[in-house]
Write an enzyme that holds these catalytic residues in place. Structure first.
Site, mmCIF file in Angstrom:
data_model
loop_
_atom_site.group_PDB
_atom_site.id
_atom_site.type_symbol
_atom_site.label_atom_id
_atom_site.label_comp_id
_atom_site.label_asym_id
_atom_site.label_seq_id
_atom_site.Cartn_x
_atom_site.Cartn_y
_atom_site.Cartn_z
ATOM 1 N N LYS A 5 31.674 38.125 2.768
ATOM 2 C CA LYS A 5 31.117 36.833 3.207
ATOM 3 C C LYS A 5 32.484 36.022 3.912
ATOM 4 O O LYS A 5 33.002 35.289 4.261
ATOM 5 C CB LYS A 5 30.710 36.155 2.407
ATOM 6 C CG LYS A 5 29.144 36.247 2.786
ATOM 7 C CD LYS A 5 27.694 35.111 3.295
ATOM 8 C CE LYS A 5 26.680 36.198 3.453
ATOM 9 N NZ LYS A 5 25.321 34.443 3.210
ATOM 10 N N LYS A 43 24.145 47.763 5.313
ATOM 11 C CA LYS A 43 22.167 48.142 5.240
ATOM 12 C C LYS A 43 22.797 47.663 7.022
ATOM 13 O O LYS A 43 23.076 46.965 7.194
ATOM 14 C CB LYS A 43 22.272 46.825 3.757
ATOM 15 C CG LYS A 43 23.256 45.160 4.869
ATOM 16 C CD LYS A 43 22.446 44.343 3.175
ATOM 17 C CE LYS A 43 22.744 42.791 3.616
ATOM 18 N NZ LYS A 43 22.476 41.779 3.353
ATOM 19 N N LYS A 72 21.011 40.835 9.969
ATOM 20 C CA LYS A 72 20.746 39.883 11.551
ATOM 21 C C LYS A 72 22.140 39.255 11.164
ATOM 22 O O LYS A 72 21.812 38.888 12.967
ATOM 23 C CB LYS A 72 20.466 38.844 10.787
ATOM 24 C CG LYS A 72 20.525 38.185 9.685
ATOM 25 C CD LYS A 72 19.221 37.068 9.111
ATOM 26 C CE LYS A 72 19.829 36.687 7.788
ATOM 27 N NZ LYS A 72 18.792 36.269 6.851
#
Ligand code: TYM
Length: 332
Positions: free
Chosen positions: A115, A197, A200
């Site tokens: 992130k 993975k 969204k």
């Protein structure tokens, strides 16, 4: 009668689209656990602001997520379903746990690394201490099990370490939570890049299935799924795209991947992808229909999360009081 059920806690972020990965990795298992466990579920809104959010969008996403969880089958008669920010003890316990967590431990979290690479202009302290808030979520309720997808395993291990450290510094306070990971949907991969993975935040919308995607969109996305240059549908090391599709098919049909592969032996990838798309669309259809009802009934959603937060807060307060006492705070 005494409640002998084990307790389960889990949470999901209201950060926008809810994907098939969230559903197969977590939500579906939450629904299935409700009879056998005492279940507590939260909308992890405190976690979500570690990435900048538009306030009106965050409100909208939170309501949509609650509606989707109800539509998927979370039953407020059986389980608690509330917003993390409505139970102030989460933030309070997180502060205490921050003081029992090492910088080195937090630096090793792969989600933090990912992130902070993605949001290089906003590497805030909350992003770094995110896992201690997650530990607080779980430990407040003395959860025995935590149903999550594979990607949350590292955070759970840290929660156990923090709990164990606190218990051995003082005395038994927290239950060490076990991850509860159901293999078939534990790691749903991107349809466009099957080695990463399904997420969204994927810039390519063809990489993920949103739970609100209509049948045509779902089928189109599966038809475009990246596979390989071979022609046989089989589950084998290295066939990332096909393995992912077989896993998804198996998760929504209840067949094993071996049975699924057999069903498509001798058929081409085109037929297989179409069948996976159709099976997913059929599986999601009743959920989408119920979603339409719930999203139109905001008052009901508010009543659910308000009632649940009141109950959750009592459980959380009892744990927090014990923690405050053990660390040496004066009692009120
Ligand atoms: P979040 O909101 O990213 O995801 C919610 C759940 O969905 C699972 N998941 C997946 N499973 C399989 N394949 C995928 N592609 C996939 N993508 C997401 C996640 O593993 C998760 O179970 N930090 C957590 C939320 C949280 C939490 C907690 C979870 C906050 N506090 C306490 C458990 C306990 C998160 O960001 O999940």
């Amino acid at each position: 009668m005494e409640n002998t059920k084990k307790r389960s806690f889990s949470a999901i972020q209201p950060s926008g689209t809810i994907t098939l990965g969230n559903y197969l990795g977590a939500i579906r298992n939450w629904v299935n656990m409700q009879d056998d466990f005492e279940c507590i579920f939260a909308i992890a809104d405190l976690h979500t602001i570690t990435v900048r959010q538009e306030p009106s969008a965050l409100r909208k996403h939170s309501i949509e997520l609650l509606a989707m969880l109800l539509a998927a089958g979370i039953d407020p008669e059986k389980s608690l379903l509330f917003c993390q920010s409505h139970v102030h003890q989460h933030a309070e316990l997180a502060w205490v746990l921050n003081c029992y967590t090492q910088m080195g431990e937090l630096s090793r979290m792969t989600q933090f690394k990912d992130k902070s690479a993605k949001h290089a202009n906003n590497i805030n302290a909350g992003l770094f201490t995110y896992p201690t808030l997650m530990a607080a979520d779980i430990l407040l309720y003395k959860a025995d099990v935590v149903p999550v997808g594979e990607d949350q395993k590292q955070h759970l291990e840290l929660s156990r370490d923090i709990a164990g450290r606190f218990n051995s510094t003082y005395s038994d306070t927290f239950v060490l939570p076990e991850p509860y990971i159901i293999k078939s949907g534990a790691r749903v991969m991107s349809l466009q890049n099957p080695t990463s993975k399904m997420s969204k935040s994927d810039e390519n919308v063809n990489g993920f299935i949103a739970l609100t995607d209509d049948e045509d969109t779902i089928i189109r996305k599966f038809k475009r799924a990246v596979t390989d240059s071979e022609t046989t549908v089989e589950y084998r090391e290295g066939k990332y795209g096909i393995n992912n599709l077989l896993n998804i098919y198996s998760a929504v049909t209840g067949k094993t991947v071996i049975e699924a592969a057999k069903e498509f032996s001798g058929k081409g990838y085109g037929d297989f992808k179409l069948a996976v798309g159709e099976a997913v669309a059929a599986h999601l259809k009743p959920i989408q229909e119920r979603y339409k009802d719930y999203i139109g009934n905001k008052d009901y959603i508010v009543s659910v999360y308000t009632k649940s937060a009141g109950i959750a807060s009592k459980i959380a307060e009892s744990t927090l009081r014990k923690v405050y006492k053990k660390v040496g705070f004066l009692q009120k």
